[in-house]
Write a protein that holds these residues in place. Structure first.
Motif: not given
Length: 64
Positions: A1-6, A14-21, A36-38, A42-45
């Protein structure tokens, strides 16, 4: 996944969404199938791209 154009705000949202999960998983005793691992990969990227852009964000500690 490439976030460079975001946009910066998109990455932070997106980060806050991961934090809520992660928070919801902790509140559920850590039994959620969503943290889980996925999600960790995703969070690491996301984190890597936010660090590259020097964005300010709150770290996620899934072991709290």
């Amino acid at each position: 996944m490439d976030f460079s154009s975001s946009k910066d705000q998109t990455l932070l949202s997106l980060w806050e969404s991961v934090r809520r999960q992660v928070s919801a998983d902790r509140a559920n005793g850590g039994r959620s199938r969503f943290v889980g691992d996925n999600l960790r990969s995703y969070a690491e990227l996301l984190r890597s791209e936010m660090d590259r852009r020097e964005l300010k964000y709150t770290s996620i500690n899934s072991t709290e």
